[in-house]
Design a protein around this motif. Structure first.
Motif, PDB file in Angstrom:
ATOM      1  N   LEU A   1      43.251  55.272   4.430  1.00 11.65           N
ATOM      2  CA  LEU A   1      44.278  54.280   4.797  1.00 11.65           C
ATOM      3  C   LEU A   1      45.656  54.908   4.650  1.00 11.65           C
ATOM      4  O   LEU A   1      45.997  55.407   3.566  1.00 11.65           O
ATOM      5  N   TRP A   2      46.452  54.862   5.705  1.00  8.59           N
ATOM      6  CA  TRP A   2      47.776  55.485   5.627  1.00  8.59           C
ATOM      7  C   TRP A   2      48.782  54.592   4.887  1.00  8.59           C
ATOM      8  O   TRP A   2      48.644  53.365   4.826  1.00  8.59           O
ATOM      9  N   ASN A   3      49.812  55.222   4.365  1.00 10.93           N
ATOM     10  CA  ASN A   3      50.808  54.565   3.502  1.00 10.93           C
ATOM     11  C   ASN A   3      51.483  53.361   4.176  1.00 10.93           C
ATOM     12  O   ASN A   3      51.737  52.348   3.533  1.00 10.93           O
ATOM     13  N   ALA A   4      51.770  53.492   5.451  1.00  8.31           N
ATOM     14  CA  ALA A   4      52.477  52.417   6.155  1.00  8.31           C
ATOM     15  C   ALA A   4      51.607  51.180   6.325  1.00  8.31           C
ATOM     16  O   ALA A   4      52.104  50.105   6.684  1.00  8.31           O
ATOM     17  N   ASP A   5      50.306  51.326   6.059  1.00  7.58           N
ATOM     18  CA  ASP A   5      49.372  50.209   6.269  1.00  7.58           C
ATOM     19  C   ASP A   5      48.876  49.579   4.971  1.00  7.58           C
ATOM     20  O   ASP A   5      47.884  48.837   4.985  1.00  7.58           O
ATOM     21  N   HIS A   6      49.562  49.841   3.878  1.00  8.56           N
ATOM     22  CA  HIS A   6      49.086  49.287   2.607  1.00  8.56           C
ATOM     23  C   HIS A   6      49.011  47.754   2.621  1.00  8.56           C
ATOM     24  O   HIS A   6      48.160  47.172   1.965  1.00  8.56           O
ATOM     25  N   ALA A   7      49.906  47.140   3.376  1.00 10.13           N
ATOM     26  CA  ALA A   7      49.894  45.669   3.417  1.00 10.13           C
ATOM     27  C   ALA A   7      49.049  45.151   4.588  1.00 10.13           C
ATOM     28  O   ALA A   7      48.984  43.949   4.829  1.00 10.13           O
ATOM     29  N   ASN A   8      48.407  46.096   5.253  1.00 10.40           N
ATOM     30  CA  ASN A   8      47.743  45.765   6.514  1.00 10.40           C
ATOM     31  C   ASN A   8      46.387  46.472   6.589  1.00 10.40           C
ATOM     32  O   ASN A   8      45.979  46.950   7.646  1.00 10.40           O
ATOM     33  N   ALA A   9      45.711  46.547   5.434  1.00  9.39           N
ATOM     34  CA  ALA A   9      44.546  47.437   5.337  1.00  9.39           C
ATOM     35  C   ALA A   9      43.381  47.001   6.217  1.00  9.39           C
ATOM     36  O   ALA A   9      42.708  47.842   6.818  1.00  9.39           O
ATOM     37  N   GLU A  10      43.149  45.711   6.291  1.00  7.64           N
ATOM     38  CA  GLU A  10      41.991  45.239   7.068  1.00  7.64           C
ATOM     39  C   GLU A  10      42.121  45.671   8.538  1.00  7.64           C
ATOM     40  O   GLU A  10      41.176  46.235   9.107  1.00  7.64           O
ATOM     41  N   ALA A  11      43.281  45.452   9.118  1.00  5.41           N
ATOM     42  CA  ALA A  11      43.469  45.826  10.536  1.00  5.41           C
ATOM     43  C   ALA A  11      43.412  47.341  10.706  1.00  5.41           C
ATOM     44  O   ALA A  11      42.824  47.860  11.672  1.00  5.41           O
ATOM     45  N   ALA A  12      44.016  48.063   9.765  1.00  7.31           N
ATOM     46  CA  ALA A  12      43.988  49.532   9.850  1.00  7.31           C
ATOM     47  C   ALA A  12      42.554  50.046   9.735  1.00  7.31           C
ATOM     48  O   ALA A  12      42.156  50.980  10.449  1.00  7.31           O
ATOM     49  N   PHE A  13      41.781  49.421   8.869  1.00  7.83           N
ATOM     50  CA  PHE A  13      40.383  49.842   8.690  1.00  7.83           C
ATOM     51  C   PHE A  13      39.580  49.596   9.977  1.00  7.83           C
ATOM     52  O   PHE A  13      38.816  50.467  10.426  1.00  7.83           O
TER      53      PHE A  13
END
Ligand code: NDP
Length: 275
Positions: free
Chosen positions: A78-90
């Motif tokens: 998981l990239w740093n910019a997606d910490h608040a957006n992990a489900e979508a990033a995953f």
């Protein structure tokens, strides 16, 4: 006798192959395919990628063409910019990798200045509970970062993936992770393109065993209990890096390797990194 099929058991019982192929900075699809094909032909069955490498989709295509997803162990991050957006990033990573699960999902960096890695860990725990990641963990986490996420959730990571090579041996972190049941992966195991810095000190050990310096370094990681994920886009090196199971470093070799430790690292300190 260990071989390329050797695994290590994570704290949740999942078996992780001790040897994996790293693909950071492999941005050209021909190189990626050459590297993955060489690895899979050689018997590697573990590939380490990350959303930020921009090559998850290429890995997905290479696996579809040359491998059998069910027989492979895939790690992504998981990239740093997606910490608040992990489900979508995953979900995006799964789509890129052409799979409905990963074997290991990691928070790539704590990025403490963003202040969201605890939130990210809570999402990782949900992803793990859903079965779409067979194990979860962190990368570039110091002890104090790990304590923070474990305190907030009661869930200790299965893995911490950190920089480790002969110049940067991470003994203190390794002792802490051993105490807490966290497995360790050595990234940049060959020094990320700086192997020349240590070659003269390791060459005598390599000569003694009739092996290359790279093989001695990788064998040293393995004997230390680390998972190792060397990267190469050259098929002969991919093969060379796997031929580490037919010799053993003795106590004198291990002592000589320990003496090389000097605190020199090539990637930024996780508390200071400005990305
Ligand atoms: P490595 O320590 O694996 O070294 C790779 C370099 O060594 C390349 O320049 C490669 O060149 C060269 N090389 C590979 N095999 C040999 C050999 N047998 N003899 C001589 N040179 C060799 O570096 P990486 O930084 O790529 O780390 C490995 C993997 O770890 C990454 O690809 C990535 O998956 C992961 N990683 C994770 C990070 C994180 O933050 N979680 C950070 C950094 C890495 P060539 O390709 O031309 O053969």
């Amino acid at each position: 006798m260990a071989d390329i099929r050797t695994t290590k058991k994570l704290s949740n019982g999942l078996e992780i192959p001790v040897l994996g192929l790293g693909v950071w900075r492999v941005e050209n699809e021909d190189d990626l395919r050459t590297s993955c094909k060489a690895a899979l032909d050689e018997g590697y069955w573990h590939i380490d990628t990350a959303a930020v490498y921009g090559n998850e989709d290429m890995v997905g295509r290479a696996v579809a063409d040359y491998g059998n997803r069910k027989e492979l162990f895939l790690t992504t991050k998981l990239w740093n910019a997606d910490h608040a957006n992990a489900e979508a990033a995953f979900e995006k990573s799964l789509k890129n990798l052409q799979t409905d699960y990963v074997d290991l999902y990691l928070i790539h960096w704590p990025a403490p200045k963003n202040g969201k890695f605890v939130q990210a860990w809570k999402s990782m725990v949900e992803i793990y509970k859903s079965g779409r990641a067979k194990a979860i963990g962190v990368s570039n986490f110091h002890k104090h970062h790990i304590e923070k996420i474990a305190d907030a959730t009661g869930v200790v990571p299965h893995m911490n993936q950190v920089e480790r090579h002969p110049l940067y041996q991470q003994n203190k972190l390794a002792a802490y992770c051993a105490e807490t049941g966290i497995a360790l992966t050595a990234y940049s195991p060959l020094g990320s393109g700086h192997m020349g810095d240590i070659t003269p000190r390791i060459q005598p050990i390599a000569n003694k065993h009739g092996k290359t310096v790279a093989q001695v370094i990788l064998r040293w990681h393995f004997q230390g209990g680390w998972i190792l994920i060397p990267k190469s886009i050259k098929p002969q090196r991919v093969a060379e890096n796997a031929k580490i199971f037919d010799f053993e470093l003795d106590d004198a070799d291990m002592a000589a390797m320990a003496a090389i430790d000097s605190g020199i690292k090539y990637l930024p300190d996780p508390d200071e990194a400005n990305f």
